[in-house]
Design an enzyme around this catalytic site. Sequence first.
Site, PDB file in Angstrom:
ATOM      1  CB  THR A 204      -0.942   0.008   1.220  1.00  0.00           C
ATOM      2  OG1 THR A 204      -0.196  -0.362   2.392  1.00  0.00           O
ATOM      3  CG2 THR A 204      -2.081  -0.978   1.040  1.00  0.00           C
ATOM      4  CD  GLU A 205       1.874   4.650   3.307  1.00  0.00           C
ATOM      5  OE1 GLU A 205       2.964   5.206   3.546  1.00  0.00           O
ATOM      6  OE2 GLU A 205       0.905   4.706   4.077  1.00  0.00           O
ATOM      7  CG  ASN A 206       8.239   0.558  -1.983  1.00  0.00           C
ATOM      8  OD1 ASN A 206       8.587   0.380  -3.140  1.00  0.00           O
ATOM      9  ND2 ASN A 206       9.102   0.553  -0.976  1.00  0.00           N
TER      10      ASN A 206
END
Length: 305
Positions: A204-206
């Site tokens: 979901t986040e990187n």
Amino acid sequence: EMGYETGEHAPGLKLGGRGAYKAAHHIIKTHATVWHSYNNTWRREQQGMVGISLTSGWGEPVDPHSQTDRDAAERYIQFHLGWFANPIYRGDYPEVMKNYVGRKTAQQGLGTSRLPTFSVQEKTYIKGTSDFLGIGHFTTRYVIQKSFPVLQVSSYHTDCDLAELVDPKWPAPGPKWLYSVPWGFRRLLNFIKTQYGNPIIYVTENGVSEKVQCTQLCDEGRIEYLKGYINEILKALNDGVNVKGYTAWSLLDKFEWNKGFSERFGFYHIDFKNKNKPRYPKASVDYYKKIISANGFPNPREVML
């Protein structure tokens, strides 16, 4: 932890040693309530999925042959990811968290552990309340054992008795906390597969912010970061990890916690000083578009006709 322990983020409370644990306890129970609500009321009609997104770095032992360092690295993961994932996937807080916080609480002469406990009914209610696991991941740390003295004012950071180190050779294209260490992501994903029964994972986040603003919007550091981290996800897929999707962080430069507009994570540069907030694509936009259109790394030898 930053909202209820150190007070750096809203609501700015400094409830040393207890606040973060209490806040997390409520988050986990609330998450389970929402999951059951959806499961009982909407799932049959909508066929949707409810999960949770957890952000965690990877902790690597400084000396992989040292049991002490390996234990410290395990604590790092359990005090970050396991804190939330363990109750949801296995029914309770990690044993190492219960042991360390409980022991430190007793040494301080306090009655009950600063880490709250779940009742038998709550454990049953919480376990299994995730149809997928969202993972936010940015960086890695080397970890060693470090014993903190028993203090009257304790903290989440001192409870786990470890120190975090970085390799000065690691690239640091963004803020001082964010080093580019792609191999840590594959290890984190494999840890999740082993610990939690290989759940469906959505990244979901990187991503990474840039430290120095290039007027030509040449964010090569971000391109290298994305290339390295996406490549490690592909390796994890080959390992059998059940990754179903990837979201780069982020589309636009934005308001970044207590850093305001100074940390720029976006593919698109925003001119915040202009009242119309115009957007300009950075070099990483073209690179990421090619990854999306190829559904993988584009072949540099392919001739465009």
